[in-house]
Design an enzyme around this catalytic site. Structure first.
Site, PDB file in Angstrom:
ATOM      1  N   CYS A 101      -8.307  -2.664 -31.148  1.00 56.10           N
ATOM      2  CA  CYS A 101      -9.730  -2.483 -31.379  1.00 56.10           C
ATOM      3  C   CYS A 101     -10.879  -2.408 -30.408  1.00 56.10           C
ATOM      4  O   CYS A 101     -11.560  -3.117 -30.184  1.00 56.10           O
ATOM      5  CB  CYS A 101     -10.275  -3.286 -32.639  1.00 56.10           C
ATOM      6  SG  CYS A 101      -9.216  -3.426 -33.945  1.00 56.10           S
ATOM      7  N   PRO A 138       5.283  -4.341   0.359  1.00 52.24           N
ATOM      8  CA  PRO A 138       5.074  -3.408  -0.331  1.00 52.24           C
ATOM      9  C   PRO A 138       5.358  -4.151  -2.018  1.00 52.24           C
ATOM     10  O   PRO A 138       5.993  -4.993  -2.080  1.00 52.24           O
ATOM     11  CB  PRO A 138       6.000  -2.399  -0.184  1.00 52.24           C
ATOM     12  CG  PRO A 138       6.294  -2.607   1.068  1.00 52.24           C
ATOM     13  CD  PRO A 138       6.347  -3.860   1.331  1.00 52.24           C
ATOM     14  N   GLY A 170       0.539  -1.199  -0.011  1.00 55.85           N
ATOM     15  CA  GLY A 170       0.008   0.103  -0.028  1.00 55.85           C
ATOM     16  C   GLY A 170       0.808   1.176  -0.080  1.00 55.85           C
ATOM     17  O   GLY A 170       0.200   2.347  -0.237  1.00 55.85           O
ATOM     18  N   TYR A 199       2.742  -3.369 -11.823  1.00 52.78           N
ATOM     19  CA  TYR A 199       1.603  -3.651 -12.389  1.00 52.78           C
ATOM     20  C   TYR A 199       1.533  -2.902 -14.069  1.00 52.78           C
ATOM     21  O   TYR A 199       0.571  -2.726 -14.481  1.00 52.78           O
ATOM     22  CB  TYR A 199       0.384  -2.876 -11.840  1.00 52.78           C
ATOM     23  CG  TYR A 199       0.374  -3.108 -10.445  1.00 52.78           C
ATOM     24  CD1 TYR A 199       0.194  -4.579  -9.812  1.00 52.78           C
ATOM     25  CD2 TYR A 199       0.702  -2.234  -9.317  1.00 52.78           C
ATOM     26  CE1 TYR A 199       0.171  -4.964  -8.511  1.00 52.78           C
ATOM     27  CE2 TYR A 199       0.744  -2.624  -7.871  1.00 52.78           C
ATOM     28  CZ  TYR A 199       0.820  -3.762  -7.582  1.00 52.78           C
ATOM     29  OH  TYR A 199       0.886  -4.214  -6.167  1.00 52.78           O
TER      30      TYR A 199
HETATM   31  N1  LLP Z   1       0.025  -7.745  -0.515  1.00 56.16           N
HETATM   32  C1  LLP Z   1      -1.071  -8.194  -1.146  1.00 56.16           C
HETATM   33  C2  LLP Z   1      -1.718  -9.437  -0.490  1.00 56.16           C
HETATM   34  C3  LLP Z   1      -1.641  -7.743  -2.268  1.00 56.16           C
HETATM   35  O1  LLP Z   1      -2.666  -8.340  -2.912  1.00 56.16           O
HETATM   36  C4  LLP Z   1      -0.881  -6.793  -2.839  1.00 56.16           C
HETATM   37  C5  LLP Z   1      -1.249  -5.907  -4.099  1.00 56.16           C
HETATM   38  C6  LLP Z   1       0.477  -5.960  -2.304  1.00 56.16           C
HETATM   39  C7  LLP Z   1       0.862  -6.516  -1.234  1.00 56.16           C
HETATM   40  C8  LLP Z   1       1.252  -5.087  -2.906  1.00 56.16           C
HETATM   41  O2  LLP Z   1       0.519  -3.864  -2.869  1.00 56.16           O
HETATM   42  P1  LLP Z   1       1.150  -2.183  -3.189  1.00 56.16           P
HETATM   43  O3  LLP Z   1       2.337  -2.200  -2.083  1.00 56.16           O
HETATM   44  O4  LLP Z   1       1.853  -2.352  -4.569  1.00 56.16           O
HETATM   45  O5  LLP Z   1       0.199  -1.447  -2.890  1.00 56.16           O
HETATM   46  N2  LLP Z   1      -3.340  -3.267 -10.206  1.00 56.16           N
HETATM   47  C9  LLP Z   1      -3.284  -2.367  -9.151  1.00 56.16           C
HETATM   48  C10 LLP Z   1      -2.985  -2.779  -7.772  1.00 56.16           C
HETATM   49  C11 LLP Z   1      -3.413  -3.847  -7.236  1.00 56.16           C
HETATM   50  C12 LLP Z   1      -2.820  -4.292  -5.907  1.00 56.16           C
HETATM   51  C13 LLP Z   1      -3.007  -5.660  -5.711  1.00 56.16           C
HETATM   52  N3  LLP Z   1      -2.616  -6.347  -4.504  1.00 56.16           N
HETATM   53  C14 LLP Z   1      -2.784  -1.025  -9.788  1.00 56.16           C
HETATM   54  O6  LLP Z   1      -2.347  -1.040 -11.076  1.00 56.16           O
HETATM   55  O7  LLP Z   1      -2.670  -0.063  -9.391  1.00 56.16           O
END
Ligand code: LLP
Length: 427
Positions: free
Chosen positions: A345, A278, A235, A375
């Site tokens: 398309c 993260p 997050g 991502y």
């Molecule tokens: N831990 C778990 C269980 C998760 O599902 C995720 C991401 C993370 C950690 C890592 O989260 P981060 O630090 O990157 O916020 N596709 C979306 C983001 C989806 C997040 C999915 N889970 C985007 O492109 O913004």
């Protein structure tokens, strides 16, 4: 992560023009140094306030093993969402408690293989426990709690907690979940949550930590559990737009640590290890996507046609996500508004509207989409016969191909070709 000199864009010691000539476009380009620095900064800052702190990398964000290797070399574990992601971690020689398996809506095969892999299993629902126990009794287990609230800076689609989210246990299922696990003979426990992605406000992290602590402390006291770890998920956000204020990591980690230390001390609980997992924060701003302008269409509006389509990079079409865009060689030129599209398309592939770009943009120019390390490639797919891009890692002295571009043969690799088709292929 990019530098611009006399309008020419470079990454490390490499000009994007050279990279496009050598590797073609569209091309994902990552900086080893930036990834490493992002990780080290996070670990150092957190350990200032919480000694027993460790990081896992949520490999879903960018699953090239060469990228994960950089983080693992600095001490990261892997957060895996599926058995194949556990296999990626194993490919990189991780095992046991260095792998966190946080899948959701797992099948029996997932649970069996997850158990056999030796990873820490983090269950997303109370109903999964008896299904997991069919395969054995894990030494340690955690449950993913949905504290009832989550947020995201990139839209509600990336908010992973609260009543609308599919993830985690409702607070009033948490006591039963741990009690059932204890009754089944499990002795060691952790707890997990992941309520949202891309947050830039330290107060958000303090709020969710407080919410989790409020839910779990009475439960662990009642069940007499010494919790081994608290995993706050990912997050940590990055500023995609120039107007965004970067996350104050120091304030975030200080506040989180103070909450956990003070609440555990007040309640006479042993201090658990603190984990975070993260992804975006490590790799997001360490990658760019390099593409080429093919067409300038002067129609109802002026649209720049590029080889970056929604299948190459899904975030703008999926979430209306903002990514800063540069045009190589023309950044100092006067600007006007353009739309930008890819070659697929679908009208959602008109993925950027009203963006101020150099007026002089023309066919053959290189377009650099920033902050695509997380991502990006991981969410790309094949559609319209538009195949997946290549990936390159920039190290101190090398621009190294770490995934080749897909080919027509790759597109057919799972098709059961008839003899006639094979004949036609080789004609
Ligand atoms: N831990 C778990 C269980 C998760 O599902 C995720 C991401 C993370 C950690 C890592 O989260 P981060 O630090 O990157 O916020 N596709 C979306 C983001 C989806 C997040 C999915 N889970 C985007 O492109 O913004």
């Amino acid at each position: 992560m990019i530098t611009i000199k006399n309008d020419e864009i470079s990454i490390g010691n490499f000009r994007v023009r050279e990279l496009s000539e050598k590797f073609g476009t569209p091309l994902y380009v990552y900086s080893e140094e930036k990834i490493k620095n992002n990780f080290i900064k996070t670990l150092k800052t957190a350990r200032k306030y919480y000694k027993n702190f460790n990081l896992f990398y949520a490999i879903k964000a960018c699953n090239n093993p060469h990228i994960a290797r950089i983080l693992i070399n600095e001490g990261a574990g892997i957060d895996a969402a599926s058995i194949n992601e556990i296999k990626l971690a194993k490919l990189l020689e991780l095992k046991g408690n260095k792998i966190m398996f946080s899948g959701n809506f797992l099948s029996d095969e997932d649970l069996k293989e997850g158990y056999e892999s030796g990873a820490i299993i983090n269950l997303d629902d109370i109903s999964l426990l008896p299904r997991l126990l069919k395969y054995g009794t894990p030494n340690i287990i955690s449950f993913r709690v949905n504290p009832g609230y989550g947020e995201s800076n990139v839209g509600e689609w990336v908010t992973n907690a609260g009543p609308k989210a599919k993830f985690g246990l409702k607070p009033n299922h948490v006591l039963d979940a741990y009690r059932n696990a204890q009754n089944a003979g499990i002795k060691r426990f952790g707890v997990h949550m992941m309520p949202g992605s891309c947050l830039l406000d330290p107060d958000y992290f303090h709020k969710i930590t407080n919410m989790l602590i409020k839910i779990i402390i009475p439960i662990f006291k009642e069940l007499n559990i010494d919790i081994e770890f608290i995993n706050l998920g990912g997050g940590l956000g990055i500023p995609y737009e120039k107007k965004d204020t970067p996350l104050d990591l120091d304030k975030t980690m200080k506040g989180i640590s103070e909450i956990i230390i003070s609440k555990c001390t007040q309640n006479k609980l042993k201090l658990p290890a603190l984990y975070m997992e993260p992804a975006r924060y490590f790799v997001g701003d360490a990658g760019i996507l390099l593409g080429k302008v093919h067409t300038i269409k002067r129609s109802y509006s002026t649209i720049i046609g590029t080889d970056i389509s929604m299948n190459t990079f899904a975030r703008p079409a999926m979430y209306d996500a903002y990514h800063h865009i540069y045009i190589d060689g023309k950044e100092s030129h006067p600007r006007q508004k353009f739309g930008i599209c890819g070659q697929v398309c679908e009208n959602t592939d008109y993925w950027c509207r009203n963006r101020k770009l150099p007026k002089t943009v023309g066919e053959g120019d290189l377009i650099v989409v920033s902050d695509t390390g997380a991502y990006g490639y991981g969410m790309s797919y094949e559609y319209n016969g538009r195949l997946k891009a290549a990936e390159v890692l920039i190290t101190k002295d090398e621009a190294k191909l770490i995934r080749r571009r897909e080919t027509f043969n790759d597109m057919l690799k799972n098709v059961e070709l008839s003899n006639e088709m094979i004949k036609n292929l080789t004609k």
